[in-house]
Design a protein around this motif. Structure first.
Motif, PDB file in Angstrom:
ATOM      1  N   GLU A   1      94.613 -28.674 -23.392  1.00 52.38           N
ATOM      2  CA  GLU A   1      93.326 -28.284 -23.971  1.00 52.38           C
ATOM      3  C   GLU A   1      92.559 -29.550 -24.362  1.00 52.38           C
ATOM      4  O   GLU A   1      93.093 -30.420 -25.049  1.00 52.38           O
ATOM      5  CB  GLU A   1      93.524 -27.380 -25.187  1.00 52.38           C
ATOM      6  CG  GLU A   1      94.154 -26.048 -24.815  1.00 52.38           C
ATOM      7  CD  GLU A   1      94.377 -25.133 -26.001  1.00 52.38           C
ATOM      8  OE1 GLU A   1      94.456 -23.917 -25.776  1.00 52.38           O
ATOM      9  OE2 GLU A   1      94.494 -25.622 -27.142  1.00 52.38           O
TER      10      GLU A   1
ATOM     11  N   ARG B   1      81.734 -24.129 -20.414  1.00 52.81           N
ATOM     12  CA  ARG B   1      83.077 -24.142 -19.819  1.00 52.81           C
ATOM     13  C   ARG B   1      83.556 -22.743 -19.427  1.00 52.81           C
ATOM     14  O   ARG B   1      84.602 -22.599 -18.807  1.00 52.81           O
ATOM     15  CB  ARG B   1      84.074 -24.753 -20.804  1.00 52.81           C
ATOM     16  CG  ARG B   1      83.855 -26.221 -21.053  1.00 52.81           C
ATOM     17  CD  ARG B   1      84.680 -26.690 -22.261  1.00 52.81           C
ATOM     18  NE  ARG B   1      84.441 -28.081 -22.553  1.00 52.81           N
ATOM     19  CZ  ARG B   1      85.306 -29.052 -22.308  1.00 52.81           C
ATOM     20  NH1 ARG B   1      86.480 -28.785 -21.788  1.00 52.81           N
ATOM     21  NH2 ARG B   1      85.006 -30.292 -22.607  1.00 52.81           N
TER      22      ARG B   1
ATOM     23  N   VAL C   1      86.147 -22.055 -27.262  1.00 48.21           N
ATOM     24  CA  VAL C   1      86.147 -23.366 -27.904  1.00 48.21           C
ATOM     25  C   VAL C   1      86.240 -23.138 -29.399  1.00 48.21           C
ATOM     26  O   VAL C   1      85.557 -22.274 -29.957  1.00 48.21           O
ATOM     27  CB  VAL C   1      84.878 -24.172 -27.541  1.00 48.21           C
ATOM     28  CG1 VAL C   1      84.777 -25.436 -28.371  1.00 48.21           C
ATOM     29  CG2 VAL C   1      84.874 -24.510 -26.056  1.00 48.21           C
TER      30      VAL C   1
ATOM     31  N   GLN D   1      88.671 -27.279 -26.692  1.00 51.34           N
ATOM     32  CA  GLN D   1      88.839 -26.120 -25.822  1.00 51.34           C
ATOM     33  C   GLN D   1      90.094 -25.389 -26.281  1.00 51.34           C
ATOM     34  O   GLN D   1      91.140 -26.009 -26.477  1.00 51.34           O
ATOM     35  CB  GLN D   1      88.986 -26.582 -24.375  1.00 51.34           C
ATOM     36  CG  GLN D   1      89.100 -25.470 -23.375  1.00 51.34           C
ATOM     37  CD  GLN D   1      89.178 -26.008 -21.956  1.00 51.34           C
ATOM     38  OE1 GLN D   1      89.002 -27.190 -21.711  1.00 51.34           O
ATOM     39  NE2 GLN D   1      89.458 -25.112 -21.029  1.00 51.34           N
TER      40      GLN D   1
END
Length: 167
Positions: free
Chosen positions: A105, A63, A67, A93
Motif C-alpha cells: 500500500e 486511484r 485511501v 492507499q
C-alpha cells in the motif's frame, strides 16, 4: 553654506522621553502581535489538515481505490490509537480498508508533528475515503485549539460525502 552647532544630538531628557514612549508602544503592541502569531499557527495547521483531507479524497477517486488518512505514531509510518492528532498524520492507499499501512500500500503523504502549543481532536482515529470520494461512517468535527481555549478554536466538519466545511 551649512552651519554646524555644538549642540548636535539629544539631551538626556529627550532621550528618556523617547525611551518612555518606546516602552509604552511595546507594552501595547507585543500582546497584539502574540495574538496574531497564535492565530496564524491555528490557520496554518487547519489549512494543512484540510489540504491533506482533500488530497486523500482526490487520491481515492484518481486511484479508484480506498485511501485513508490517520493519526501518525511518533516518528513512524503507522497509524496511532491516541486521541490527539498532534503527532501528525499519514495519507495512504488502503486497499483492504483496515486502517493500517500494509505491504504493497502506497504512502501518499506524511505530515510531521504539529506545533506543541496546538491540539487537534477528532472523534475517530482515521478517515477512509471510498473510490467515489465518500467517507461513510467517518463523519465528525475537527477541533484545533491552543492555550487560549475553545473561543479561539477552529473547527472543520467532515460529512459522509467526504466534503469539508467550516464548523
Amino acid at each position: 553654506m551649512i552651519q554646524y552647532s555644538e549642540t548636535n544630538g539629544f539631551s538626556l531628557i529627550e532621550l528618556i522621553a523617547a525611551l518612555a514612549i518606546a516602552a509604552i508602544l511595546l507594552t501595547i503592541g507585543v500582546p497584539g502581535f502574540q495574538s496574531i502569531v497564535q492565530n496564524n499557527k491555528l490557520a496554518t495547521t487547519i489549512n494543512h489538515l484540510v489540504s491533506d483531507l482533500h488530497l486523500a479524497r482526490m487520491a481515492a477517486i484518481k486511484r479508484n481505490d480506498s485511501v485513508t488518512i490517520c493519526k501518525r505514531k511518533i516518528a513512524d509510518t503507522d497509524c496511532s490509537r491516541e486521541s490527539n492528532w498532534g503527532n501528525g498524520w499519514i495519507v495512504f492507499q488502503d486497499s483492504n480498508r483496515n486502517g493500517s499501512v500494509d505491504a504493497g500500500e502506497d504512502v501518499i503523504r506524511i505530515k510531521s508533528e504539529i506545533d506543541s502549543e496546538l491540539t487537534i481532536h477528532f472523534p475517530r482515529r482515521r478517515i477512509t475515503y471510498t473510490s467515489q470520494g465518500f467517507a461513510y461512517g467517518f463523519t465528525g468535527t475537527f477541533v484545533i485549539s491552543d492555550s487560549r481555549g475553545a473561543s479561539y478554536a477552529k473547527k472543520r466538519v467532515l460529512s459522509n460525502t467526504g466534503r469539508i466545511r467550516i464548523g
